[in-house]
Design an enzyme around this catalytic site. Structure first.
Site, PDB file in Angstrom:
ATOM      1  N   GLU A 162       0.792  -1.237   0.000  1.00  0.00           N
ATOM      2  CA  GLU A 162       0.000   0.000   0.000  1.00  0.00           C
ATOM      3  C   GLU A 162       0.825   1.289   0.000  1.00  0.00           C
ATOM      4  O   GLU A 162       0.864   2.006   1.008  1.00  0.00           O
ATOM      5  CB  GLU A 162      -0.967   0.009   1.195  1.00  0.00           C
ATOM      6  CG  GLU A 162      -2.027  -1.060   1.062  1.00  0.00           C
ATOM      7  CD  GLU A 162      -3.085  -1.025   2.166  1.00  0.00           C
ATOM      8  OE1 GLU A 162      -3.026  -0.133   3.040  1.00  0.00           O
ATOM      9  OE2 GLU A 162      -3.968  -1.889   2.136  1.00  0.00           O
ATOM     10  N   GLU A 191      -4.631  -8.850  -0.526  1.00  0.00           N
ATOM     11  CA  GLU A 191      -4.985  -8.638   0.888  1.00  0.00           C
ATOM     12  C   GLU A 191      -6.463  -8.327   1.041  1.00  0.00           C
ATOM     13  O   GLU A 191      -7.021  -7.540   0.270  1.00  0.00           O
ATOM     14  CB  GLU A 191      -4.159  -7.497   1.487  1.00  0.00           C
ATOM     15  CG  GLU A 191      -4.311  -7.423   3.009  1.00  0.00           C
ATOM     16  CD  GLU A 191      -3.589  -6.229   3.629  1.00  0.00           C
ATOM     17  OE1 GLU A 191      -2.384  -6.039   3.351  1.00  0.00           O
ATOM     18  OE2 GLU A 191      -4.236  -5.497   4.392  1.00  0.00           O
TER      19      GLU A 191
END
Ligand code: NAG
Ligand code: NAG
Ligand code: NAG
Ligand code: NAG
Length: 516
Positions: free
Chosen positions: A259, A361
């Site tokens: 991220e 994820e």
């Protein structure tokens, strides 16, 4: 006559034993109701429900597995194909399958070896821990084959750390694996590899760099890497791969960063922020050449590893440099902004069809306004299954869950970012609970092995959620979820294979159909 009688008796005793032994192998769910919409299944050191690998039935018959809000878990049923002259129910949803129209191939399914996962599994007795690992990896479990390994700490650790903490050290001469690698990740990965029938493939993602590589000298953002640290940061990945190889663990892939967007905003989560043109430069000049000129040159380099919002925005900017386009093998997708249209994935696929998309994820219960752990909540099984189905129908090649085991509070997490998990460990009781999400995952992971290809499926009216595959053994798999509060009659028509199936999807159910 007497001889006949005694041989019949022998046969009967034999049959009894066979049935008895078979029953002992397939172990049912021990349900527990915590007052939410459905139940958890309770496992301990001596007992855990399981799901055996199905024996395919001969042509003309099919298998189905059903899990429901009302408490069924992988309920197996056998049925016969219909003879076309038989009467058809008028209101059936017709599910049209065409295996001549094929789409992406599946890489696999799995979860993540976070520190929290290791800590929770290790808090159990060895028997219970083995039952938990079996539940995910073995032939009587979900048969995970592709898992994510954090490089260093994440928010699901007990403290922030990197592998090269302390003073500035661009040569990485103080690089070393952490206590958590030796205590949790490495032993757990080895135990999982031991139980996996095929190969357990792994990919690694880094959250934060050492503080001294960043301007703000913190594990969190908003912040970027110092320009002078671009090469040391690429070398850090290489050091990690080497250190794990020395311990006997090799990787299939790495992601460019967990991220990068988290590092652009104020957040308590450890991160490195990257703008797309910075990432482009780092991959082109540092990470790409470092990896491709190393002993790990074949490893998959997975870009993005972030929310759908960045598809294909970041990619377009990064791929302006041809070198980056060559270095990157695929893109990692996170689920947290999954209210955005999944069509963005198909747009990305259409633009860059030689690159794969992998969901890297996902978890339920994230965010301050959500209840973190909901024991037995069926809505969360549905939200997992909807996301997986939408992803698969938009070219995603696999789906990797986040923490494989959390405690009853949804931790540990040193920044209190508690969330839910398909398995919740109650260390005080020495037991663990398989949530409805666990079974939702299993309806895919167990029946759609690596190498399966998605095939065309369409329904006559939008009543259910559907995805279909043809497997390497030529079996057809259909996953069909009914989110209605009423049963839905379905008629599966697979004309190429002369298959017609009449069945019922119970209210609030996830179903997997399997036939040759
Ligand atoms: C484990 O669970 C089984 C099935 O519910 C139960 O019979 C057994 O007593 C439990 N064992 C322990 C050690 O709690
Ligand atoms: C893997 O299995 C072998 C043989 O069964 C056993 O000797 C070994 O201890 C196991 N390793 C782990 C990490 O479980
Ligand atoms: C965990 O186990 C303890 C001890 O048996 C029990 O008191 C507690 O209620 C359990 N927690 C949950 C969520 O079941
Ligand atoms: C699957 O079907 C194809 C084409 O009909 C055939 O060539 C192949 O051998 C089959 N594979 C298996 C594993 O049965």
């Amino acid at each position: 006559m007497q001889e006949t009688m005694s041989s019949i008796a022998t046969v009967l005793i034999f049959l009894f034993l066979v049935i008895h032994i078979t029953e002992q192998h397939q172990k049912p769910c021990i349900p527990r109701n915590y007052g939410l919409s459905s139940v958890v299944c309770v496992c301990n050191s001596t007992y855990c429900d399981n799901i055996l690998q199905p024996q395919l039935l001969p042509r003309g018959q099919y298998l189905s597995y059903t899990s429901t809000l009302s408490g069924l878990r992988f309920k197996e049923k056998r049925g016969n194909f219909q003879i076309s002259s038989e009467s058809k129910r008028e209101n059936s949803v017709v599910i049209d399958i065409d295996s001549s129209k094929t789409y992406q191939s599946i890489f696999g399914w799995g979860g993540s070896f976070t520190d929290a996962t290791g800590i929770n599994i290790k808090s159990l007795s060895s028997g219970a821990a083995e039952n938990l690992i079996r539940s995910y990896f073995s032939e009587e479990g979900l048969e995970y084959n592709l898992c994510r390994v954090p490089i260093g700490g994440t928010d699901f650790s007990t403290h922030g750390y990197s592998y090269n903490d302390g003073n500035e050290d661009p040569q990485l001469s103080n690089f070393k694996l952490a206590f958590e690698d030796y205590q949790y990740k490495i032993p757990l990965i080895k135990a999982a590899q031991n139980l996996t029938t095929g190969k357990l493939e792994l990919f690694a993602s880094a959250w934060t760099a050492p503080k001294w590589m960043k301007h703000n000298e913190k594990y969190t953002g908003p912040d970027f890497l110092k320009k002078s640290m671009y090469q040391p940061w690429a070398n850090y990945y290489l050091k990690f791969l080497k250190a794990y190889k020395q311990k006997g663990i090799e990787f299939w892939g790495i992601t460019t960063s967990n991220e990068p967007s988290t590092g652009l905003i104020p957040s308590r989560i450890n991160s490195v922020g990257w703008l797309p043109w910075q990432m482009r430069e780092w991959v082109a000049e540092n990470l790409g050449p470092t990896i491709r000129n190393s002993e790990f040159s074949d490893i998959k380099i997975i870009g993005i590893d972030d929310q759908i919002f960045f598809f294909p925005l970041y990619i377009d900017v990064m791929f302006e440099d041809e070198r980056v386009k060559n270095y990157i093998d695929g893109f990692g997708l996170h689920w947290y902004w999954n209210f955005l249209p999944p069509m963005l994935l198909t747009v990305t696929h259409n633009k860059y069809s030689d690159k794969f998309i992998l969901a890297t994820e996902a978890c339920e219960g994230a965010g301050v306004y959500k209840k973190h752990v909901l024991l037995g909540e069926w809505n969360r099984a549905e939200s997992y299954a909807i996301d997986i189905i939408k992803d698969l129908n938009n070219w995603v090649t696999g789906w990797i869950d986040w923490n494989m085991a959390l405690d009853v509070t949804g931790g540990p997490t040193y920044i209190s970012n508690n969330v839910d998990s398909p398995i919740i460990v109650n260390k005080t009781a020495g037991e663990f609970y398989k949530q409805p999400m666990y079974y939702a995952l299993g309806h895919f992971t167990k029946f759609i092995p690596k190498g399966s290809q998605r095939i065309y499926v369409k329904q006559s009216k939008e009543e259910v959620d559907l995805v279909a595959f043809i497997r390497p053994d030529n079996a057809t798999v259909i996953v069909a979820m009914n989110r209605n509060n009423h049963d839905v009659d379905v008629r599966i028509e697979d004309k190429n294979n002369a298959v017609e199936i009449l069945d019922i999807l119970p209210a609030r159910s996830i179903n997997t159909f399997l036939y040759l």
